[in-house]
Design a protein around this motif. Sequence first.
Motif, PDB file in Angstrom:
ATOM      1  N   ALA A 149       0.841  -1.206   0.000  1.00  0.00           N
ATOM      2  CA  ALA A 149       0.000   0.000   0.000  1.00  0.00           C
ATOM      3  C   ALA A 149       0.876   1.255   0.000  1.00  0.00           C
ATOM      4  O   ALA A 149       0.575   2.239  -0.684  1.00  0.00           O
ATOM      5  N   PHE A 150       1.968   1.212   0.761  1.00  0.00           N
ATOM      6  CA  PHE A 150       2.897   2.348   0.768  1.00  0.00           C
ATOM      7  C   PHE A 150       3.496   2.554  -0.627  1.00  0.00           C
ATOM      8  O   PHE A 150       3.656   3.703  -1.083  1.00  0.00           O
ATOM      9  N   ALA A 151       3.815   1.465  -1.321  1.00  0.00           N
ATOM     10  CA  ALA A 151       4.354   1.569  -2.687  1.00  0.00           C
ATOM     11  C   ALA A 151       3.326   2.215  -3.620  1.00  0.00           C
ATOM     12  O   ALA A 151       3.679   3.070  -4.441  1.00  0.00           O
ATOM     13  N   TRP A 152       2.059   1.831  -3.497  1.00  0.00           N
ATOM     14  CA  TRP A 152       1.011   2.456  -4.314  1.00  0.00           C
ATOM     15  C   TRP A 152       0.939   3.953  -4.010  1.00  0.00           C
ATOM     16  O   TRP A 152       0.805   4.777  -4.927  1.00  0.00           O
ATOM     17  N   PHE A 153       1.017   4.308  -2.720  1.00  0.00           N
ATOM     18  CA  PHE A 153       0.984   5.726  -2.320  1.00  0.00           C
ATOM     19  C   PHE A 153       2.169   6.475  -2.910  1.00  0.00           C
ATOM     20  O   PHE A 153       2.023   7.548  -3.501  1.00  0.00           O
ATOM     21  N   LYS A 154       3.348   5.913  -2.745  1.00  0.00           N
ATOM     22  CA  LYS A 154       4.572   6.553  -3.228  1.00  0.00           C
ATOM     23  C   LYS A 154       4.504   6.793  -4.736  1.00  0.00           C
ATOM     24  O   LYS A 154       4.827   7.889  -5.218  1.00  0.00           O
ATOM     25  N   LEU A 155       4.033   5.803  -5.483  1.00  0.00           N
ATOM     26  CA  LEU A 155       3.934   5.969  -6.938  1.00  0.00           C
ATOM     27  C   LEU A 155       2.835   6.956  -7.304  1.00  0.00           C
ATOM     28  O   LEU A 155       2.980   7.694  -8.286  1.00  0.00           O
ATOM     29  N   ALA A 156       1.760   6.996  -6.526  1.00  0.00           N
ATOM     30  CA  ALA A 156       0.715   7.997  -6.769  1.00  0.00           C
ATOM     31  C   ALA A 156       1.307   9.396  -6.627  1.00  0.00           C
ATOM     32  O   ALA A 156       1.029  10.286  -7.437  1.00  0.00           O
TER      33      ALA A 156
END
Length: 197
Positions: A149-156
């Motif tokens: 989820a953090f990776a999705w946030f970071k890429l967002a």
Amino acid sequence: HAVDPDAVGLGDFGRPEGFLDRQLRRWGKQLDASRNRELAGIDELHAALGRALPASPAPTVVHGDYRLDNVLLGPDDRIRAVLDWEMSTLGDPLTDLGLLVMYSSDLGLPRSPVSTTSGAPGHPSPAELIERYAARSGRDTSALSWYTAFAWFKLAVILEGIHYRYTLGQTVGAGFDRIGDLVPVFIEHGRTTLQEG
């Protein structure tokens, strides 16, 4: 992640204490720096990640952008080299795994300007990646939904920065006009992934 940082002269390569908290704050600041429109759910995702911060395993050398694009494969399909080390430091190794899992997930968007390796011939599924990593490393991956989820946030956040520069005319080229449309998709994947954990 199997390399002992002290044994190879990298014991002072970073500050692993508080690594996840610093990462979350850093990417929140990045978001604020490129905030130019309403993004439903992104602040809620950021806050939820902060409330659910996992305890990190022992620190390792962390690549910071580990994905298929940053490795060279040999003719036997084994990784021969890992490239692009400019984001590396000492920290939580599961951030690398979470990012790899994110990049191996299906966006559900054909013709996306940001591609994942989902469905690529021979590429393991996210579940297989997690299982193999846990077996080889011996690390507990039970909190991996947070890291993904953090990776999705970071890429967002990264994509929103690209979109913002595009709206200012500072980023040109094919596909940049569609980057902004992907940001809500990454936010939703992040929220869903965190809730599944």
